[in-house]
Design an enzyme around this catalytic site. Structure first.
Site, short mmCIF file in Angstrom:
data_model
loop_
_atom_site.label_atom_id
_atom_site.label_comp_id
_atom_site.label_asym_id
_atom_site.label_seq_id
_atom_site.Cartn_x
_atom_site.Cartn_y
_atom_site.Cartn_z
N ASP A 140 30.35 -55.47 10.21
CA ASP A 140 28.99 -55.09 9.61
C ASP A 140 29.32 -54.25 8.34
O ASP A 140 30.29 -53.46 8.56
CB ASP A 140 28.17 -54.16 10.68
N ARG A 141 28.40 -54.27 7.49
CA ARG A 141 28.70 -53.29 6.07
C ARG A 141 29.01 -51.85 6.42
O ARG A 141 30.13 -51.21 6.00
CB ARG A 141 27.41 -53.39 5.46
#
Length: 326
Positions: A140-141
């Site tokens: 995830d970012r």
């Protein structure tokens, strides 16, 4: 697209001899070209890379992957610094920082790990798609930590098989709210949230998702966990912990932000708010990664130190650490 694979067997009619000579008599390619394929790791004997002058034995199996079609079409190379933990001609291991998207999507076209990879490496697999050069799995970012990247399609396919067969081991550390049991396993299927396309949820017809954890330290209002993924679904750790009532600290999307304060005892709401102020997003880091190298069959193991924000949060929590013997 996957590489085209050719297989040959050295049997009674195919007497033993040098590998390059053996292949040059069976393929429409020059001996020098075959030697380059061997050097580039596109030729395997009994599943392992070898030397151009290796001698074959009766019963040996020789596999040849045609040189992969490499492309970064759709991804603009960008000179973004990368923390490269390991690299060779087949693969790369990088330590992704918090805040970096793994590959383009959802309106994001630049600043991603894929953009950086396209700049730093001339060859990357395209098996995952033109906009995901080299990307075998993602983070995830706002999750930091270790990722393995494939530089050719044969390596990509081999790593993808390991991932599907659960032979790539990924371990994370995280902070979660409240006090979970000392250890446990979440076995809840995941799918898209029925009302929010940006989120995932526990759904009966979702894909299998299994998460294992154990507590490294307890604090008065949260806990430090080590988490091991058995599967790798989008947002898996974050959704599982949230569903269990222990959302990841700082995770606004799944209830680990300001909204959690109503579930923190009044005595500890002030220090809990202080922890949130020290976190820019979810406290989640991919700390360890291991897999078998597709080229030489060796076990590769990597470890990433906790980032500064995570370490600072642990230091802040020290006065609130709970004695587990009590």
């Amino acid at each position: 697209m996957p590489d085209e694979l050719h297989s040959f067997r050295c049997d009674e009619e195919n007497s033993e001899g040098r590998l390059d000579k053996f292949l040059s008599s069976r393929m429409e390619a020059s001996r020098s070209q075959i030697q380059k394929w061997i050097k580039d790791g596109l030729v395997r004997v009994n599943g392992l890379e070898t030397r151009k002058n290796a001698s074959l034995q009766i019963g040996d199996t020789v596999d040849v992957s045609e040189p992969p079609k490499i492309t970064t079409i759709g991804v603009e190379p960008e000179n973004i610094p990368l923390d490269i933990v390991y690299e060779d001609s087949r693969l790369v291991v990088v330590d992704k920082p918090k805040g970096m998207v793994t590959h383009p999507g959802n309106g994001v076209r630049s600043g991603t790990l894929a953009n950086a990879l396209a700049h730093h490496f001339k060859t990357l697999s395209d098996a995952g798609g033109a906009d995901r050069p080299g990307i075998v799995h993602r983070l995830d970012r706002d999750t930091s930590g270790l990722l393995v990247v494939a530089r050719d399609n044969h390596t990509h396919a081999a790593l993808a098989r390991q991932l599907a067969e659960r032979h790539i081991h990924r371990t994370y550390e995280t902070l979660c709210w409240r006090e979970p049991s000392p250890e446990g396993t979440f076995d809840w299927p995941l799918g898209r949230h029925p009302k929010d396309p940006l989120r995932r949820a526990i759904v009966t017809d979702g894909k299998p998702a299994v998460t294992h954890y154990h507590v490294l330290a307890w604090y008065q209002f949260c806990a430090h966990l080590e988490v091991r993924l058995e599967t790798g679904r989008t947002h898996q750790i974050r959704v599982h912990l949230s569903h269990a009532g222990h959302p990841v600290c700082g995770d606004e999307l799944y209830g680990g932000g300001d909204t959690v304060m109503g579930r923190i005892p009044p005595l500890f709401q002030t220090p809990a708010a202080g922890l949130l102020k020290r976190l820019t997003s979810q406290a989640l880091h991919a700390v360890r990664l291991s897999f078998v190298h597709p080229g030489n069959g060796k076990l590769m193991e990597f470890q990433s130190p906790l980032p500064g924000e995570f370490r600072a949060a642990l230091e802040y929590l020290q006065p609130y650490q709970r004695n587990t013997d009590s």
